[in-house]
Design a protein around this motif. Structure first.
Motif, PDB file in Angstrom:
ATOM      1  N   ILE A 121       0.966 -21.187  20.387  1.00  0.00           N
ATOM      2  CA  ILE A 121       1.566 -19.932  19.929  1.00  0.00           C
ATOM      3  C   ILE A 121       1.351 -18.822  20.950  1.00  0.00           C
ATOM      4  O   ILE A 121       0.198 -18.507  21.285  1.00  0.00           O
ATOM      5  N   PRO A 122       2.406 -18.202  21.474  1.00  0.00           N
ATOM      6  CA  PRO A 122       2.223 -17.039  22.356  1.00  0.00           C
ATOM      7  C   PRO A 122       1.458 -15.952  21.609  1.00  0.00           C
ATOM      8  O   PRO A 122       1.877 -15.524  20.533  1.00  0.00           O
ATOM      9  N   ALA A 123       0.328 -15.500  22.158  1.00  0.00           N
ATOM     10  CA  ALA A 123      -0.582 -14.652  21.385  1.00  0.00           C
ATOM     11  C   ALA A 123      -0.728 -13.230  21.898  1.00  0.00           C
ATOM     12  O   ALA A 123      -1.479 -12.438  21.319  1.00  0.00           O
ATOM     13  N   ASP A 124      -0.010 -12.863  22.965  1.00  0.00           N
ATOM     14  CA  ASP A 124      -0.184 -11.514  23.514  1.00  0.00           C
ATOM     15  C   ASP A 124       0.320 -10.424  22.572  1.00  0.00           C
ATOM     16  O   ASP A 124      -0.186  -9.297  22.599  1.00  0.00           O
ATOM     17  N   ASP A 125       1.321 -10.733  21.747  1.00  0.00           N
ATOM     18  CA  ASP A 125       1.808  -9.789  20.737  1.00  0.00           C
ATOM     19  C   ASP A 125       1.384 -10.303  19.369  1.00  0.00           C
ATOM     20  O   ASP A 125       1.914 -11.291  18.870  1.00  0.00           O
ATOM     21  N   LYS A 126       0.408  -9.640  18.769  1.00  0.00           N
ATOM     22  CA  LYS A 126      -0.192 -10.153  17.537  1.00  0.00           C
ATOM     23  C   LYS A 126       0.796 -10.296  16.375  1.00  0.00           C
ATOM     24  O   LYS A 126       0.812 -11.334  15.704  1.00  0.00           O
ATOM     25  N   PRO A 127       1.606  -9.274  16.069  1.00  0.00           N
ATOM     26  CA  PRO A 127       2.526  -9.419  14.935  1.00  0.00           C
ATOM     27  C   PRO A 127       3.467 -10.617  15.085  1.00  0.00           C
ATOM     28  O   PRO A 127       3.723 -11.344  14.119  1.00  0.00           O
ATOM     29  N   THR A 128       3.969 -10.830  16.294  1.00  0.00           N
ATOM     30  CA  THR A 128       4.885 -11.944  16.513  1.00  0.00           C
ATOM     31  C   THR A 128       4.156 -13.281  16.419  1.00  0.00           C
ATOM     32  O   THR A 128       4.685 -14.249  15.857  1.00  0.00           O
ATOM     33  N   ALA A 129       2.946 -13.338  16.952  1.00  0.00           N
ATOM     34  CA  ALA A 129       2.158 -14.575  16.865  1.00  0.00           C
ATOM     35  C   ALA A 129       1.926 -14.960  15.410  1.00  0.00           C
ATOM     36  O   ALA A 129       2.053 -16.130  15.030  1.00  0.00           O
ATOM     37  N   ASP A 181       8.972  -9.906  18.506  1.00  0.00           N
ATOM     38  CA  ASP A 181       9.972  -9.747  17.448  1.00  0.00           C
ATOM     39  C   ASP A 181       9.718  -8.375  16.826  1.00  0.00           C
ATOM     40  O   ASP A 181       8.676  -8.157  16.187  1.00  0.00           O
ATOM     41  N   GLU A 182      10.640  -7.461  17.012  1.00  0.00           N
ATOM     42  CA  GLU A 182      10.445  -6.090  16.539  1.00  0.00           C
ATOM     43  C   GLU A 182      10.318  -5.998  15.018  1.00  0.00           C
ATOM     44  O   GLU A 182       9.747  -5.042  14.491  1.00  0.00           O
ATOM     45  N   ASP A 183      10.849  -6.982  14.310  1.00  0.00           N
ATOM     46  CA  ASP A 183      10.790  -6.979  12.852  1.00  0.00           C
ATOM     47  C   ASP A 183       9.707  -7.916  12.319  1.00  0.00           C
ATOM     48  O   ASP A 183       9.738  -8.314  11.144  1.00  0.00           O
ATOM     49  N   ALA A 184       8.745  -8.261  13.169  1.00  0.00           N
ATOM     50  CA  ALA A 184       7.757  -9.274  12.795  1.00  0.00           C
ATOM     51  C   ALA A 184       6.956  -8.904  11.548  1.00  0.00           C
ATOM     52  O   ALA A 184       6.746  -9.731  10.661  1.00  0.00           O
ATOM     53  N   LYS A 185       6.507  -7.659  11.459  1.00  0.00           N
ATOM     54  CA  LYS A 185       5.670  -7.254  10.322  1.00  0.00           C
ATOM     55  C   LYS A 185       6.453  -7.344   9.010  1.00  0.00           C
ATOM     56  O   LYS A 185       5.940  -7.818   7.992  1.00  0.00           O
ATOM     57  N   LYS A 186       7.681  -6.898   9.040  1.00  0.00           N
ATOM     58  CA  LYS A 186       8.526  -6.934   7.847  1.00  0.00           C
ATOM     59  C   LYS A 186       8.840  -8.370   7.458  1.00  0.00           C
ATOM     60  O   LYS A 186       8.786  -8.736   6.272  1.00  0.00           O
ATOM     61  N   ALA A 187       9.149  -9.194   8.444  1.00  0.00           N
ATOM     62  CA  ALA A 187       9.494 -10.588   8.169  1.00  0.00           C
ATOM     63  C   ALA A 187       8.298 -11.354   7.623  1.00  0.00           C
ATOM     64  O   ALA A 187       8.442 -12.231   6.763  1.00  0.00           O
ATOM     65  N   LEU A 188       7.107 -11.026   8.114  1.00  0.00           N
ATOM     66  CA  LEU A 188       5.907 -11.733   7.672  1.00  0.00           C
ATOM     67  C   LEU A 188       5.651 -11.528   6.178  1.00  0.00           C
ATOM     68  O   LEU A 188       5.183 -12.440   5.489  1.00  0.00           O
ATOM     69  N   LYS A 189       5.961 -10.343   5.673  1.00  0.00           N
ATOM     70  CA  LYS A 189       5.744 -10.070   4.251  1.00  0.00           C
ATOM     71  C   LYS A 189       6.519 -11.052   3.379  1.00  0.00           C
ATOM     72  O   LYS A 189       6.028 -11.501   2.345  1.00  0.00           O
ATOM     73  N   LYS A 190       7.743 -11.365   3.778  1.00  0.00           N
ATOM     74  CA  LYS A 190       8.559 -12.305   3.006  1.00  0.00           C
ATOM     75  C   LYS A 190       7.997 -13.722   3.103  1.00  0.00           C
ATOM     76  O   LYS A 190       7.963 -14.455   2.118  1.00  0.00           O
ATOM     77  N   ILE A 191       7.552 -14.093   4.296  1.00  0.00           N
ATOM     78  CA  ILE A 191       7.013 -15.430   4.501  1.00  0.00           C
ATOM     79  C   ILE A 191       5.718 -15.613   3.718  1.00  0.00           C
ATOM     80  O   ILE A 191       5.478 -16.679   3.140  1.00  0.00           O
ATOM     81  N   ARG A 192       4.886 -14.582   3.691  1.00  0.00           N
ATOM     82  CA  ARG A 192       3.603 -14.683   2.972  1.00  0.00           C
ATOM     83  C   ARG A 192       3.801 -15.055   1.519  1.00  0.00           C
ATOM     84  O   ARG A 192       3.065 -15.883   0.965  1.00  0.00           O
TER      85      ARG A 192
END
Length: 284
Positions: free
Chosen positions: A236-244, A23-34
């Motif tokens: 959880i697919p773990a090869d891409d850390k931000p998406t995981a 997910d290319e926006d994973a880092k940004k999306a995670l901030k909201k979820i946190r």
């Protein structure tokens, strides 16, 4: 994001499950979820009826430590307790195999994270059965006594343990970080190639890597036998850390929101006096 697909609800084959989603926006999306996770934990603490146990398992380099750091960095530090279980101590070996995990459980209102968990007792010990001998179990005379039935019996004891926790107000969520062997190789080489990362490397990592197929067999068996409705496993697919991290955070938030935690209301007596309390403070 469809989250149900990560939950183990029927027999799985790990070879059929993806190890990578991006997910290319994973880092940004995670901030909201946190922030939302933090709010839910505050409400859970105020309500005081439930605790949360998060179990993290995965092969070396699967990203457990960094996931904990990134997913929970906005949660009140006093509301999260992380336990990383290493080789059992002499004292721990004098008790049953679940003892050290039981005494580390989170209190109501708090999040407990087991970074490597009680499942090591049916995983590492199954790959290295000689470790069991250190427990001095009366019925076990040699590794020849450690058959599949022994480990399956332990898994059933774990199911009973988790059912007991759920019945008494501990939410149990278990996550397996599904890393590919190729990605583990890349991450191990990174530890060797970057001087600042050298300290993370151990030659034991390479020894365990040679046992990859045996670990996968043991993981698949325990996932299929111990994913229950009141203590489910999520792969959880773990090869891409931000998406995981984002996937896990989304699952966590969705599961917690099912409980509708609410802060307790003031008593009618105190509510009737709020204006008086304000007046007293404003006069100071």
């Amino acid at each position: 994001m469809s989250l149900e697909k990560y939950k183990v609800t029927s027999t799985i084959n790990l070879k059929d499950l993806p190890t990578k989603e991006v997910d290319e926006d994973a880092k940004k999306a995670l901030k909201k979820i946190r922030k939302k996770i933090s709010d839910v934990q505050n409400a859970m603490y105020a309500e005081g009826k439930y605790g949360l146990l998060i179990c993290l398992q995965g092969m070396d380099t699967s990203g457990k430590d960094s996931l904990i750091r990134e997913v929970f960095k906005d949660v009140n530090a006093s509301g999260v307790v992380v336990h990383s279980f290493k080789v059992p101590t002499e004292l721990e070996l004098k008790h049953d195999f679940m003892w050290r995990h039981y005494i580390a459980l989170p209190a109501k209102g708090k999040i407990g994270i087991f970074n490597r968990t009680h499942y090591e007792n049916v995983l590492v010990t199954r790959v290295h059965p000689n470790y069991i001998l250190g427990e001095n179990i009366p019925s076990i005379k040699s590794v020849d006594d450690l058959d599949d039935a022994f480990y399956h019996n332990r898994m059933e004891r774990i199911n009973q343990f988790e059912n007991h926790l759920a019945t008494n107000g501990t939410i149990v969520l278990k996550f397996y970080l599904n890393l590919s062997k190729d990605e583990q190789k890349r991450r191990l080489l990174r530890r060797l190639n970057i001087q600042e990362k050298n300290w993370k490397f151990s030659d034991a990592d390479l020894k365990e890597r040679k046992l990859w197929d045996k670990y996968m067999f043991c993981y698949e068996d325990l996932l299929n036998r111990t994913s229950k409705e009141n203590a489910p496993w999520f792969v959880i697919p773990a090869d891409d850390k931000p998406t995981a991290r984002l996937i896990l955070a989304n699952i966590l938030l969705e599961e917690l929101e099912k409980y509708n935690f609410t802060e307790p209301s003031l008593s009618p007596k105190l509510l009737a006096q709020i204006d008086d309390f304000k007046a007293q403070l404003n006069k100071e």
